[in-house]
Design an enzyme around this catalytic site. Structure first.
Site: not given
Length: 365
Positions: A44, A127, A145
């Site tokens: 991520e 996020y 996102d």
DNA sequence: AATTCGTGGCG
DNA sequence: TCGCCAAGAAT
């Protein structure tokens, strides 16, 4: 105002989206091999502002070099920067090491299992916290996102400007209602897969999208207007001189400051034109600018050299807020004592983390 | 809230 | 060549 769906439509949407994801989702991505929080976290962070195709080789290499949280926590910074070289936004990897140390020392090596606590870790914002919490720990929180902004904006024809920070709340609240509490991680990843395929920014294909019957913008042909986003200012042009000074001991080489753009990366000496020209409208000749640069080279590094401009065009590089035009000046000297920087053989300096602009400079020499 | 922080791809 | 985008966060 959002025209919210009723309960039945929400359930229909979840089932449709997840059925498609099970059939056509990108199950082959290396970070989808399992749901280990360290693995999910690394992926991520790498994927922030970076395309999947770019990330894949970096991810595999990084996991080999730093297989566990403890490996990352104890790694030398230069090794981390070298592993991240070329990915950009280098504070990401420095912040990752801070977070690894936080988890190791403040949480006894046990990952927080919820969005609110994850968000306290350095480099993990709303996020990424939601992505980890949902994928690794099944918490029903939406990961908002760029894809989620775009997909939700089109589905509901949301006019709020996604460039404004306060708009995130609108999308997060909407996502909370839409997300499937039984499969929150898959729901979030399905939205991302959808947003990078049928509902991409350009060349979208809503006609064949699995959720086209839920798409309000598609219904009236207004998709291209969503999401609403004010445009960023143009990068500011900056003129630089790069000094390729070669001695028997190697090239003049130095590490950039620990803060700011390309922090702690290695480059040849760089002078911005504004370093010695106060008046931006000053009409200097190339000869005058080279003379000024030679003077700085002597003052700052203690190196006396006659610089020459290379034939051909300067190299250019565009950052988010700056556009650099770099003229390369060269010189050969016998070895001299330095008051700043170091001499480094070309074979040795390849081990140092270097930014893309330095790579471009090398091609001119 | 507005700026800063990289790089690669693509029309 | 240029502008915009790509799984954002810190300050």
């Amino acid at each position: 105002m959002i025209d919210m769906w009723d309960e039945d439509k929400i359930h229909d949407f979840r089932a449709t989206l997840l059925n498609w994801y099970d059939e056509a989702g990108r199950a082959d991505l290396p970070w989808r091999e399992n749901h280990d929080p360290y693995r999910v976290w690394v992926s991520e962070i790498m994927l922030q502002q970076t395309q999947v195709q770019t990330v894949i080789p970096y991810f595999n290499r990084f996991m080999s070099m730093f297989p566990t949280l403890n490996d990352l926590a104890s790694a030398p910074e230069q090794a981390l920067l070298k592993a991240w070289e070329g990915l950009g936004y280098y504070s990401r990897v420095r912040n990752m090491q801070k977070a690894a140390i936080q988890v190791r020392d403040d949480y006894q090596g046990v990952w927080p299992d919820n969005m609110a606590t994850l968000e306290k870790l350095t480099g993990i914002g709303p996020y990424t916290a939601a992505a980890i919490a949902s994928i690794a720990f099944n918490e029903a929180v939406p990961a908002i996102d760029g894809n989620a902004f775009r997909v939700f904006a089109r589905l509901f024809k949301i006019d709020a400007d996604i460039a404004q920070p306060k708009t995130r709340k609108v999308f997060f609240e909407l996502g909370l209602q839409l997300i499937d509490p039984a499969r929150p991680g898959d729901f979030n990843q399905a939205i991302m897969d959808l947003g990078s395929s049928y509902m991409s920014a350009k060349n979208f294909d809503s006609e064949h999208s699995p959720v086209k019957q839920f798409n309000a913008a598609y219904a009236d042909g207004t998709e291209e207007f969503y999401p609403v986003k004010t445009k960023a200012p143009k990068p500011k042009p900056i003129t630089y001189f790069a000094l390729a000074v070669k001695s028997p001991a190697g090239y003049l080489w130095e590490q950039r400051p620990a803060d700011g753009l390309l922090a702690n990366f290695w480059t040849m000496p760089l002078y911005a034109l504004t370093d010695f020209v106060n008046d931006p409208d000053a009409d200097w000749t190339m000869e005058e600018m080279i003379a000024a640069t030679e003077q700085r080279l002597l003052t700052d590094y203690g190196v006396k050299a006659t610089l020459a401009k290379l034939a051909g065009r300067p190299v250019t590089h565009v950052y988010t807020h700056q556009k650099w035009t770099v003229t390369v000046l060269t010189a050969e000297v016998t070895e001299q004592d330095l008051t700043r920087g170091t001499w480094r053989p070309k074979t040795a300096l390849a081990a140092d983390p270097q930014p893309k602009i330095q790579e471009k400079i090398w091609t001119k020499i």
